[in-house]
Design an enzyme around this catalytic site. Structure first.
Site, PDB file in Angstrom:
ATOM      1  N   PRO A   1      -9.933 -64.122 -33.276  1.00  0.00           N
ATOM      2  CA  PRO A   1     -10.332 -65.291 -34.100  1.00  0.00           C
ATOM      3  C   PRO A   1     -11.716 -65.434 -34.123  1.00  0.00           C
ATOM      4  O   PRO A   1     -12.381 -65.365 -33.170  1.00  0.00           O
ATOM      5  CB  PRO A   1      -9.555 -66.256 -33.062  1.00  0.00           C
ATOM      6  CG  PRO A   1      -9.049 -65.627 -31.614  1.00  0.00           C
ATOM      7  CD  PRO A   1      -9.386 -64.170 -32.261  1.00  0.00           C
ATOM      8  N   GLU A   2     -12.309 -65.513 -35.185  1.00  0.00           N
ATOM      9  CA  GLU A   2     -13.365 -66.109 -35.655  1.00  0.00           C
ATOM     10  C   GLU A   2     -13.540 -67.401 -36.413  1.00  0.00           C
ATOM     11  O   GLU A   2     -12.374 -68.103 -36.272  1.00  0.00           O
ATOM     12  CB  GLU A   2     -14.093 -65.083 -36.553  1.00  0.00           C
ATOM     13  CG  GLU A   2     -14.258 -63.603 -35.562  1.00  0.00           C
ATOM     14  CD  GLU A   2     -15.032 -62.685 -36.660  1.00  0.00           C
ATOM     15  OE1 GLU A   2     -15.921 -62.883 -37.347  1.00  0.00           O
ATOM     16  OE2 GLU A   2     -14.673 -61.344 -36.615  1.00  0.00           O
TER      17      GLU A   2
END
Length: 275
Positions: free
Chosen positions: A2-3
């Site tokens: 996750p960014e």
DNA sequence: GCCGCATCCTGACCGC
DNA sequence: TGCGGTCAGGATGCGG
């Protein structure tokens, strides 16, 4: 992995499904998930006011000047599921609600993520006061970023991953933005012109916006929204993970370089290596 | 003070 | 089939 776009997808889900609800009980199933807050992390009877985000951090402000701060790490998931559903294998923290509705569960295979109860200082959780705003926030100061970037003596990709300079960018979107801006990952920051930095920032915003529209990037079932669904942006990646595949601009095979104990993907023709 | 590297962790995958 | 090695990677803390 996750960014910013993936975390934003999760934030939107939390805003829809948990704001305004009163927590009935919190249960910690793995001490590492709450860091040093074992025995301290207790949010029973608190009301979740909203869902906020800066970079890759999420937080749920509670009544009073506190919040539940969360970082998904590499494999963290925040799931909104029925209290009757089977406990997930890697369930770390479970919140149940006074309305008897769906649980909020923090599931994290690799335990790099965490949740914690923290004070809010000027609306920002105290432990993340040191990170910079992300490039979608009004508080992001482009001129300050440019000045600090040029003062650094490091490589551009290292700087992009430095959350105290700009938050929300991780390995995937760093490679994508550098490809779009035709910059090699090892380019020394002090050699970048203001115009090139502006172009790179525009590229960062462009790749992240495009990813957000598609619900984020996913390679497997590890990254999901609050309903357990994956995004589709991996089909749109131009550099990341595309070793030996042709660059969509010039046809040259994308190369993989070892970088900080991980990978950097780039086009050897479009992104010329600095001397 | 700044920079770069090792470290934490588990599961998927590969070769033997 | 099973085993060992490798890889994935964000943030932190430490050494230079």
């Amino acid at each position: 992995m996750p960014e910013l776009p993936e975390v934003e997808v999760v934030r939107r889900g939390l805003a829809e499904w948990v704001t305004g609800r009163t927590i009935a009980a919190s249960e910690v199933l793995h001490p590492r998930a709450v860091r040093r807050q074992l025995g301290v992390f207790d949010v029973a009877h608190r009301v979740i006011v909203s869902a906020e985000r800066r970079g890759k951090y999420l937080w749920l402000p509670l009544d009073g000047d506190e919040a539940i701060l969360a970082h998904l790490g590499m494999s963290g998931q925040l799931l909104v599921v029925s209290p009757e559903s089977a406990l997930e294998k890697h369930l770390r923290v479970r919140l149940s609600f006074a309305d008897g509705g769906n649980d909020l569960r923090f599931v994290d295979q690799r335990t790099f993520g965490h949740v914690m109860l923290t004070a809010l200082v000027d609306g920002v959780p105290e432990p993340i006061a040191h990170i910079a705003p992300d490039p979608f926030e009004a508080a992001f100061d482009e001129e300050l970023f440019t000045r600090r970037l040029r003062a650094k003596r490091t490589e551009i990709k290292r700087a992009l991953l430095d959350q105290s300079l700009i938050s929300g960018v991780g390995n995937i979107y760093a490679d994508e933005a550098l490809w779009l801006a035709r910059l090699h990952w090892a380019r020394p920051t002090e050699t970048l012109t203001k115009a090139k930095i502006a172009e790179l920032l525009a590229a960062v915003r462009q790749v992240m916006s495009a990813a957000l529209v598609q619900g984020g990037t996913s390679f497997d079932s590890l990254y999901v929204n609050v309903n357990g669904e994956s995004g589709y942006f991996d089909r749109s990646l131009e550099a990341y993970g595309r070793r030996d595949l042709p660059c969509s601009r010039c046809g040259t095979p994308i190369r993989r370089d070892a970088f900080m104990n991980r990978s950097s993907f780039s086009c050897p023709r479009c992104q010329r290596k600095p001397r």
